[in-house]
Design a protein around this motif. Structure first.
Motif, PDB file in Angstrom:
ATOM      1  N   ASP A 277     -26.017  -3.756 -23.858  1.00 30.62           N
ATOM      2  CA  ASP A 277     -25.483  -2.696 -24.703  1.00 30.62           C
ATOM      3  C   ASP A 277     -25.192  -3.216 -26.111  1.00 30.62           C
ATOM      4  OD1 ASP A 277     -24.711  -0.025 -25.083  1.00 30.62           O
ATOM      5  OD2 ASP A 277     -22.614  -0.482 -24.679  1.00 30.62           O
ATOM      6  N   MET A 278     -24.624  -4.424 -26.189  1.00 31.61           N
ATOM      7  CA  MET A 278     -24.327  -4.999 -27.504  1.00 31.61           C
ATOM      8  C   MET A 278     -25.602  -5.290 -28.292  1.00 31.61           C
ATOM      9  SD  MET A 278     -21.001  -7.498 -27.368  1.00 31.61           S
ATOM     10  CE  MET A 278     -21.307  -8.124 -25.733  1.00 31.61           C
ATOM     11  N   CYS A 279     -26.628  -5.788 -27.596  1.00 33.31           N
ATOM     12  CA  CYS A 279     -27.915  -6.036 -28.269  1.00 33.31           C
ATOM     13  C   CYS A 279     -28.454  -4.747 -28.876  1.00 33.31           C
ATOM     14  CB  CYS A 279     -28.932  -6.598 -27.273  1.00 33.31           C
ATOM     15  SG  CYS A 279     -28.757  -8.358 -26.924  1.00 33.31           S
ATOM     16  N   CYS A 299     -33.639  -5.795 -29.824  1.00 39.18           N
ATOM     17  CA  CYS A 299     -34.160  -4.860 -28.822  1.00 39.18           C
ATOM     18  C   CYS A 299     -34.884  -5.616 -27.712  1.00 39.18           C
ATOM     19  CB  CYS A 299     -35.121  -3.862 -29.475  1.00 39.18           C
ATOM     20  SG  CYS A 299     -34.309  -2.481 -30.285  1.00 39.18           S
ATOM     21  N   GLU A 300     -35.680  -6.599 -28.108  1.00 45.05           N
ATOM     22  CA  GLU A 300     -36.431  -7.406 -27.140  1.00 45.05           C
ATOM     23  C   GLU A 300     -35.491  -8.229 -26.269  1.00 45.05           C
ATOM     24  OE1 GLU A 300     -39.470  -7.588 -26.224  1.00 45.05           O
ATOM     25  OE2 GLU A 300     -40.441  -6.294 -27.699  1.00 45.05           O
ATOM     26  N   LYS A 301     -34.462  -8.815 -26.894  1.00 46.75           N
ATOM     27  CA  LYS A 301     -33.496  -9.610 -26.123  1.00 46.75           C
ATOM     28  C   LYS A 301     -32.806  -8.752 -25.064  1.00 46.75           C
ATOM     29  CE  LYS A 301     -30.808 -12.623 -28.101  1.00 46.75           C
ATOM     30  NZ  LYS A 301     -29.884 -13.338 -29.025  1.00 46.75           N
ATOM     31  N   GLY A 302     -32.414  -7.556 -25.471  1.00 42.86           N
ATOM     32  CA  GLY A 302     -31.740  -6.665 -24.534  1.00 42.86           C
ATOM     33  C   GLY A 302     -32.647  -6.250 -23.392  1.00 42.86           C
ATOM     34  N   LEU A 303     -33.890  -5.903 -23.716  1.00 42.69           N
ATOM     35  CA  LEU A 303     -34.829  -5.464 -22.686  1.00 42.69           C
ATOM     36  C   LEU A 303     -35.175  -6.594 -21.730  1.00 42.69           C
ATOM     37  CD1 LEU A 303     -36.443  -3.087 -21.639  1.00 42.69           C
ATOM     38  CD2 LEU A 303     -38.297  -3.707 -23.199  1.00 42.69           C
ATOM     39  N   GLN A 304     -35.342  -7.796 -22.258  1.00 49.88           N
ATOM     40  CA  GLN A 304     -35.645  -8.946 -21.403  1.00 49.88           C
ATOM     41  C   GLN A 304     -34.499  -9.219 -20.437  1.00 49.88           C
ATOM     42  OE1 GLN A 304     -36.634 -12.234 -23.989  1.00 49.88           O
ATOM     43  NE2 GLN A 304     -38.492 -11.239 -24.759  1.00 49.88           N
ATOM     44  N   ARG A 305     -33.274  -9.161 -20.935  1.00 49.76           N
ATOM     45  CA  ARG A 305     -32.117  -9.398 -20.075  1.00 49.76           C
ATOM     46  C   ARG A 305     -32.008  -8.318 -19.001  1.00 49.76           C
ATOM     47  NH1 ARG A 305     -29.357 -13.054 -17.858  1.00 49.76           N
ATOM     48  NH2 ARG A 305     -29.635 -14.170 -19.819  1.00 49.76           N
ATOM     49  N   MET A 317     -30.302   1.576 -20.625  1.00 50.00           N
ATOM     50  CA  MET A 317     -29.716   1.350 -21.948  1.00 50.00           C
ATOM     51  C   MET A 317     -30.675   0.625 -22.880  1.00 50.00           C
ATOM     52  SD  MET A 317     -25.707   0.406 -21.822  1.00 50.00           S
ATOM     53  CE  MET A 317     -25.973  -1.095 -20.876  1.00 50.00           C
ATOM     54  N   ALA A 318     -31.325  -0.437 -22.362  1.00 47.17           N
ATOM     55  CA  ALA A 318     -32.230  -1.226 -23.200  1.00 47.17           C
ATOM     56  C   ALA A 318     -33.375  -0.368 -23.721  1.00 47.17           C
ATOM     57  CB  ALA A 318     -32.771  -2.412 -22.403  1.00 47.17           C
ATOM     58  N   GLU A 319     -33.938   0.459 -22.834  1.00 48.29           N
ATOM     59  CA  GLU A 319     -35.045   1.329 -23.254  1.00 48.29           C
ATOM     60  C   GLU A 319     -34.559   2.404 -24.234  1.00 48.29           C
ATOM     61  OE1 GLU A 319     -38.122   0.930 -22.714  1.00 48.29           O
ATOM     62  OE2 GLU A 319     -38.419  -0.174 -20.847  1.00 48.29           O
ATOM     63  N   MET A 320     -33.336   2.895 -24.032  1.00 46.51           N
ATOM     64  CA  MET A 320     -32.777   3.903 -24.938  1.00 46.51           C
ATOM     65  C   MET A 320     -32.618   3.334 -26.346  1.00 46.51           C
ATOM     66  SD  MET A 320     -29.019   5.677 -24.970  1.00 46.51           S
ATOM     67  CE  MET A 320     -28.329   4.175 -25.685  1.00 46.51           C
ATOM     68  N   TRP A 321     -32.056   2.117 -26.432  1.00 41.10           N
ATOM     69  CA  TRP A 321     -31.865   1.509 -27.748  1.00 41.10           C
ATOM     70  C   TRP A 321     -33.206   1.203 -28.419  1.00 41.10           C
ATOM     71  CZ3 TRP A 321     -27.598   2.255 -30.081  1.00 41.10           C
ATOM     72  CH2 TRP A 321     -26.360   2.200 -29.432  1.00 41.10           C
ATOM     73  N   TYR A 322     -34.201   0.810 -27.610  1.00 43.86           N
ATOM     74  CA  TYR A 322     -35.532   0.540 -28.166  1.00 43.86           C
ATOM     75  C   TYR A 322     -36.149   1.837 -28.689  1.00 43.86           C
ATOM     76  CZ  TYR A 322     -38.854  -3.327 -28.570  1.00 43.86           C
ATOM     77  OH  TYR A 322     -39.623  -4.365 -29.039  1.00 43.86           O
ATOM     78  N   SER A 323     -35.927   2.926 -27.986  1.00 43.68           N
ATOM     79  CA  SER A 323     -36.411   4.223 -28.447  1.00 43.68           C
ATOM     80  C   SER A 323     -35.776   4.581 -29.788  1.00 43.68           C
ATOM     81  CB  SER A 323     -36.085   5.298 -27.401  1.00 43.68           C
ATOM     82  OG  SER A 323     -36.465   6.577 -27.860  1.00 43.68           O
ATOM     83  N   ASN A 324     -34.466   4.303 -29.910  1.00 44.81           N
ATOM     84  CA  ASN A 324     -33.772   4.555 -31.179  1.00 44.81           C
ATOM     85  C   ASN A 324     -34.381   3.733 -32.314  1.00 44.81           C
ATOM     86  OD1 ASN A 324     -31.800   6.505 -30.675  1.00 44.81           O
ATOM     87  ND2 ASN A 324     -30.449   5.019 -29.715  1.00 44.81           N
ATOM     88  N   ASN A 341     -39.197   5.892 -20.346  1.00 45.13           N
ATOM     89  CA  ASN A 341     -38.755   4.819 -19.441  1.00 45.13           C
ATOM     90  C   ASN A 341     -37.251   4.920 -19.191  1.00 45.13           C
ATOM     91  OD1 ASN A 341     -41.337   3.753 -19.332  1.00 45.13           O
ATOM     92  ND2 ASN A 341     -40.981   2.236 -20.930  1.00 45.13           N
ATOM     93  N   ALA A 342     -36.501   5.144 -20.279  1.00 40.13           N
ATOM     94  CA  ALA A 342     -35.047   5.253 -20.159  1.00 40.13           C
ATOM     95  C   ALA A 342     -34.658   6.431 -19.266  1.00 40.13           C
ATOM     96  CB  ALA A 342     -34.422   5.417 -21.545  1.00 40.13           C
TER      97      ALA A 342
END
Length: 406
Positions: A277-279, A299-305, A317-324, A341-342
């Motif tokens: 979420d922080m990423c 975005c990549e760090k968050g999705l990888q984690r 969450m990771a996919e949502m932030w990447y979409s943003n 995906n999200a």
């Protein structure tokens, strides 16, 4: 049979009556009178009352004392017959032991049912079983073991309530959890509930109360050097700063906590949720500042984690932030892929709050792709669906998307 339920297994009925040939004859007669019929033969023989009213009349014809005795016998029979796959029957066992006034066993199976429902993302069932558990736990002598059980149930109810949209009872559940944690001298539990209360205040439009709790909790976590509390408290504080548009403080807090967590050799699932979420939020703020290169890195760090821990909420969450990220860059097609995906992850866990946000994303994504009519349709549809049903913070996001702010 009526005490077992509208549908009843022959094995259970045979066990509690101690009959075999005579039982078959009686059931055959009941079939002939069209009171019951065979529901299935395999994998085991089951019957069902033709009408629920027939079952109800039969059940109510029994004296209350006799009903309780039969409920107890049914619970014992299920434990014996299905001992090798008892998890399938947790809910049924809870029901029968509640009706039998066997509080110890009822509580045992209610808690098992509650955590089973949590694992299946069945949030409404979590709330139902959790609330029943709290009622029974409140009737017992308040030992530390039972207080710990109550605290755990409060935490599970909060998670379900958050996914469904907050209720009038949410704050009381969190305050009870915090009180129990203090009584148990559980530092981790106290931090978790305190920060959750702060998050509740953020979601319900009381940022000043949220900030007060978040700053206090985070400072204490840093002092204690507790990784869990630093992650949870840091994310809560960053989120609160973000919610009041104090981006410099949100960035500073996120950067400090992410750097701290990057040094940890292993991050468990709970800490990873905060990390992801922080990423994402850090990435969003970098986009606002125009640093899209750094934004994509986070975005990549968050999705990888999220993919590493393979947990649905983190992945959503990771996919949502990447979409943003892609939306802010003006790339509707890429944003749409991540939003889909999200949405898939959010739907798997029945997370109404995340689903509302993902649907709101479709408004700006359709706008970016050039389908203005569809964008407006999505916006009006989501407002009609969720207005008044999700938290104010989520509705702010929905209305901003509809206004074309993004």
């Amino acid at each position: 049979a009526s005490v077992i339920g509208r549908g009843f297994a022959y094995k259970i009925l045979q066990t509690i009556t101690g009959q075999h040939e005579e039982l078959k004859s009686v059931l055959f007669n009941l079939q002939g009178l069209e009171f019951i019929y065979e529901k299935q033969l395999f994998p085991e023989l089951e019957y069902i009352f033709k009408h629920a009213l027939i079952q109800e009349v039969a059940y109510n014809s029994l004296l209350q004392k006799r009903r309780k005795e039969i409920h107890e016998s049914i619970g014992n029979a299920i434990e014996t017959i299905y001992a090798d796959r008892l998890e399938e029957f947790y809910e049924m066992l809870a029901h029968h032991y509640i009706a039998a006034d066997n509080d110890d066993k009822a509580l045992h199976y209610l808690q098992l049912s509650c955590f089973k429902a949590q694992g299946n993302h069945a949030h409404k069932e979590v709330l139902a079983f959790g609330q029943q558990s709290l009622i029974l736990l409140g009737k017992q002598p308040q030992t530390d073991v039972l207080k710990k059980a109550r605290m755990d149930v409060c935490g599970v109810i909060w998670t379900a309530d958050l996914a469904l949209g907050l209720s009038d009872a949410t704050l009381n559940i969190l305050l009870e959890g915090e009180k129990l944690a203090k009584e148990l001298k559980s530092k981790k539990g106290e931090d978790l509930f305190s920060q959750s209360i702060g998050f509740y205040y953020t979601l319900t439009g009381k940022p000043e109360l949220a900030l007060e709790r978040a700053e206090k909790s985070f400072n204490q976590a840093i002092h204690d050097k507790d990784t869990f509390s630093v992650a949870y408290g840091g994310n809560s504080l960053a989120m609160t700063y973000f919610g009041v548009n104090n981006y410099p403080q949100a960035i500073e807090t996120s950067n400090a906590v992410l750097s701290y967590l990057d040094k940890e050799d292993a991050l468990d699932e709970t800490i990873s949720v905060q990390y992801v979420d922080m990423c994402g939020r850090y990435s969003f703020m970098m986009c606002v500042l125009g640093d899209f290169r750094k934004a994509k890195v986070y975005c990549e760090k968050g999705l990888q984690r999220a993919n590493h821990v393979n947990e649905l909420f983190s992945q959503s969450m990771a996919e949502m932030w990447y979409s943003n990220y892609w939306s802010l860059k003006g790339d509707g097609k890429s944003a749409e892929k991540h939003d889909q995906n999200a949405m898939r992850y959010a739907e798997q866990r029945n997370d109404s709050r995340s689903i509302a946000i993902m649907k709101a994303n479709k408004v700006k994504i359709s706008y970016l792709i050039g389908n203005l009519e569809q964008s407006l349709d999505f916006g009006e549809q989501i407002v009609n669906e969720v207005d008044g049903k999700v938290q104010p913070m989520t509705m702010v996001y929905v209305y901003l998307s509809l206004s074309g702010y993004y």
